[in-house]
Motif scaffolding. Structure first.
Motif, PDB file in Angstrom:
ATOM      1  N   UNK A 150       0.851  -1.165   0.185  1.00 39.23           N
ATOM      2  CA  UNK A 150       0.081  -0.078   0.077  1.00 39.23           C
ATOM      3  C   UNK A 150       0.985   1.500   0.156  1.00 39.23           C
ATOM      4  N   UNK A 151       0.438   2.053  -0.752  1.00 31.72           N
ATOM      5  CA  UNK A 151       1.341   3.413  -0.830  1.00 31.72           C
ATOM      6  C   UNK A 151       1.104   4.476   0.223  1.00 31.72           C
ATOM      7  N   UNK A 160       7.053   6.550  -1.833  1.00 34.81           N
ATOM      8  CA  UNK A 160       6.738   7.519  -2.871  1.00 34.81           C
ATOM      9  C   UNK A 160       6.562   6.712  -3.986  1.00 34.81           C
ATOM     10  N   UNK A 161       6.405   7.631  -5.169  1.00 36.47           N
ATOM     11  CA  UNK A 161       6.198   7.364  -6.386  1.00 36.47           C
ATOM     12  C   UNK A 161       7.334   6.073  -6.852  1.00 36.47           C
ATOM     13  N   UNK A 162       8.515   6.737  -6.681  1.00 35.15           N
ATOM     14  CA  UNK A 162       9.599   6.085  -7.112  1.00 35.15           C
ATOM     15  C   UNK A 162      10.271   5.087  -6.191  1.00 35.15           C
ATOM     16  N   UNK A 163       9.771   4.939  -4.914  1.00 35.15           N
ATOM     17  CA  UNK A 163      10.342   4.207  -4.051  1.00 35.15           C
ATOM     18  C   UNK A 163       9.692   2.849  -4.125  1.00 35.15           C
ATOM     19  N   UNK A 164      10.601   1.514  -3.716  1.00 35.82           N
ATOM     20  CA  UNK A 164       9.887   0.340  -3.822  1.00 35.82           C
ATOM     21  C   UNK A 164       9.230   0.071  -2.766  1.00 35.82           C
ATOM     22  N   UNK A 165       8.158  -0.970  -2.686  1.00 39.35           N
ATOM     23  CA  UNK A 165       7.503  -1.231  -1.564  1.00 39.35           C
ATOM     24  C   UNK A 165       8.341  -1.871  -0.603  1.00 39.35           C
ATOM     25  N   UNK A 166       8.441  -1.739   0.817  1.00 41.37           N
ATOM     26  CA  UNK A 166       9.342  -2.100   1.849  1.00 41.37           C
ATOM     27  C   UNK A 166       8.238  -2.979   2.836  1.00 41.37           C
ATOM     28  N   UNK A 167       8.522  -4.082   3.023  1.00 43.64           N
ATOM     29  CA  UNK A 167       7.872  -4.754   4.221  1.00 43.64           C
ATOM     30  C   UNK A 167       8.598  -4.447   5.620  1.00 43.64           C
ATOM     31  N   UNK A 168       7.527  -4.379   6.649  1.00 39.27           N
ATOM     32  CA  UNK A 168       8.191  -4.381   8.002  1.00 39.27           C
ATOM     33  C   UNK A 168       9.035  -5.663   8.317  1.00 39.27           C
ATOM     34  N   UNK A 169      10.407  -5.605   8.908  1.00 34.43           N
ATOM     35  CA  UNK A 169      11.039  -6.654   9.559  1.00 34.43           C
ATOM     36  C   UNK A 169      12.001  -6.103  10.491  1.00 34.43           C
ATOM     37  N   UNK A 170      12.789  -6.989  11.203  1.00 30.76           N
ATOM     38  CA  UNK A 170      13.781  -6.327  12.100  1.00 30.76           C
ATOM     39  C   UNK A 170      14.796  -5.543  11.290  1.00 30.76           C
ATOM     40  N   UNK A 171      15.117  -6.126  10.133  1.00 38.66           N
ATOM     41  CA  UNK A 171      16.008  -5.505   9.172  1.00 38.66           C
ATOM     42  C   UNK A 171      15.779  -4.336   8.704  1.00 38.66           C
ATOM     43  N   UNK A 172      14.651  -4.137   7.952  1.00 38.10           N
ATOM     44  CA  UNK A 172      14.082  -2.834   7.502  1.00 38.10           C
ATOM     45  C   UNK A 172      13.910  -1.773   8.706  1.00 38.10           C
ATOM     46  N   UNK A 173      13.682  -2.313   9.523  1.00 39.50           N
ATOM     47  CA  UNK A 173      13.338  -1.228  10.539  1.00 39.50           C
ATOM     48  C   UNK A 173      14.575  -0.756  11.209  1.00 39.50           C
ATOM     49  N   UNK A 174      15.529  -1.665  11.317  1.00 41.57           N
ATOM     50  CA  UNK A 174      17.042  -1.223  11.605  1.00 41.57           C
ATOM     51  C   UNK A 174      17.673  -0.207  10.710  1.00 41.57           C
ATOM     52  N   UNK A 175      17.526  -0.417   9.323  1.00 44.58           N
ATOM     53  CA  UNK A 175      18.283   0.259   8.613  1.00 44.58           C
ATOM     54  C   UNK A 175      17.226   1.445   7.806  1.00 44.58           C
ATOM     55  N   UNK A 176      16.320   1.666   8.683  1.00 46.42           N
ATOM     56  CA  UNK A 176      15.283   2.830   8.442  1.00 46.42           C
ATOM     57  C   UNK A 176      14.503   2.749   7.081  1.00 46.42           C
ATOM     58  N   UNK A 177      14.645   1.694   6.130  1.00 47.65           N
ATOM     59  CA  UNK A 177      14.338   1.607   5.055  1.00 47.65           C
ATOM     60  C   UNK A 177      12.911   1.367   5.068  1.00 47.65           C
TER      61      UNK A 177
END
Length: 329
Positions: free
Chosen positions: A131-132, A234-251
């Motif tokens: 979801x955007x 954003x329009x150019x950003x890839x969808x990012x799922x929540x995970x310990x890794x993506x939360x830690x690297x702020x993506x």
């Protein structure tokens, strides 16, 4: 039989009262167990609860009470002088800080972990994978015209969306609304709200068209029953799922956030409070992971240590001044 003389009865009565007062305490009056009160965020609750349970084996004579009335509720109780530590899933608001300082209820803030607010749908939902932020804004804004999934995406079913959200005292609610809608904005009406994240989880689990949000840990505990949506910032950003890794690297943005405890400075003059706080911060990385969150960064750990050292020194100076100050006749 003649009544006992007063001078005989009085010493006996005094002896009985003294015996009852000292019963079970070795002949002396018992003092209440030292108690520490923690309240606030249902998200940070999991970390403080882990600290409470672990500290019980270190000092079982200290009672640590941990409650979860939401970040706003925790600050409210703090301003009434009822708690020693506020669990907070957002930073303190300017008015909360102003009220605390005006009442000499100063605090010190510590980072105790990181979370990613998770958008979750029912496990049977086979169409929504991401979801955007724009869709979230369109869905949650105050004058939203979105009623069905199809209103968000023409390829999605023409079925009514049922929304689940933390209540207004929740720091998760406030962070989400500001991150998605903007500062000072208000969300739509008609949302199923609760202060209990488990009720929100069960609501989405029980509703094929449910969509809710809560701290990552509550999703992690229910992965088999829920599906997390990836978020496209954003329009150019890839969808990012929540995970310990993506939360830690702020993506995982804009819904990654730090988690805090706000500690009443004056409370740390009490030995049991100083001991509990030291234990909490010494073990905070383990406690955060136990709560199913990301631990503080090395920089956070160092900042916590510096803040604790400053607080300890201040408490020591206050205590020394209290001892040096002559008593009032």
């Amino acid at each position: 039989m003649r009544p006992w003389p007063e001078l005989v009865r009085l010493p006996i009565l005094t002896t009985l009262v003294g015996c009852l007062a000292g019963c079970g305490s070795g002949g002396g009056l018992t003092s209440p167990a030292p108690t520490i009160v923690v309240d606030g965020s249902s998200t940070v609750f999991r970390i403080s609860k882990a600290a409470q349970e672990a500290f019980a084996s270190v000092d079982p004579d200290v009672t640590v009470v941990v409650d979860n009335h939401g970040t706003g509720g925790g600050f409210g109780r703090y301003l009434q002088g009822e708690v020693d530590i506020v669990d907070a899933s957002r930073d303190a608001k300017p008015d909360e800080k102003e009220k605390a300082w005006s009442q000499a209820l100063e605090w010190t803030r510590f980072v105790v972990g990181y979370d990613g607010i998770t958008l979750a749908v029912n496990a049977k939902n086979d169409f929504a994978r991401s979801i955007t932020v724009d869709q979230l804004k369109k869905l949650w804004e105050a004058d939203s015209k979105v009623v069905t999934w199809k209103d968000l995406d023409p390829s999605w079913p023409d079925r009514k969306i049922v929304l689940y959200s933390p209540d207004n005292d929740s720091g998760t609610f406030e962070f989400f609304v500001e991150a998605i809608l903007g500062k000072g904005k208000h969300p739509r009406d008609g949302v199923q709200q609760s202060s209990d994240d488990n009720i929100l989880v069960n609501g989405v689990v029980g509703d094929p068209d449910g969509l809710g949000y809560f701290g990552y840990a509550y999703y992690a505990d229910n992965k088999e029953r829920l599906k997390a949506l990836a978020v496209q910032a954003g329009a150019e950003a890839p969808p990012v799922a929540p995970s310990p890794e993506t939360i830690a690297d702020k993506s995982y943005k804009p819904l990654s956030r730090p988690l805090y405890i706000f500690v009443k400075n004056s409370s740390t003059k009490r030995p049991e409070m100083a001991s509990f706080l030291s234990y909490y911060l010494d073990n905070v990385s383990t406690l955060a992971v136990t709560g199913r969150y990301d631990p503080p960064t090395p920089e956070d750990i160092e900042a916590n240590k510096a803040a604790l050292a400053s607080l300890t020194a201040k408490s020591g100076d206050d205590a020394a001044q209290a001892v040096a100050k002559p008593s009032t006749p």
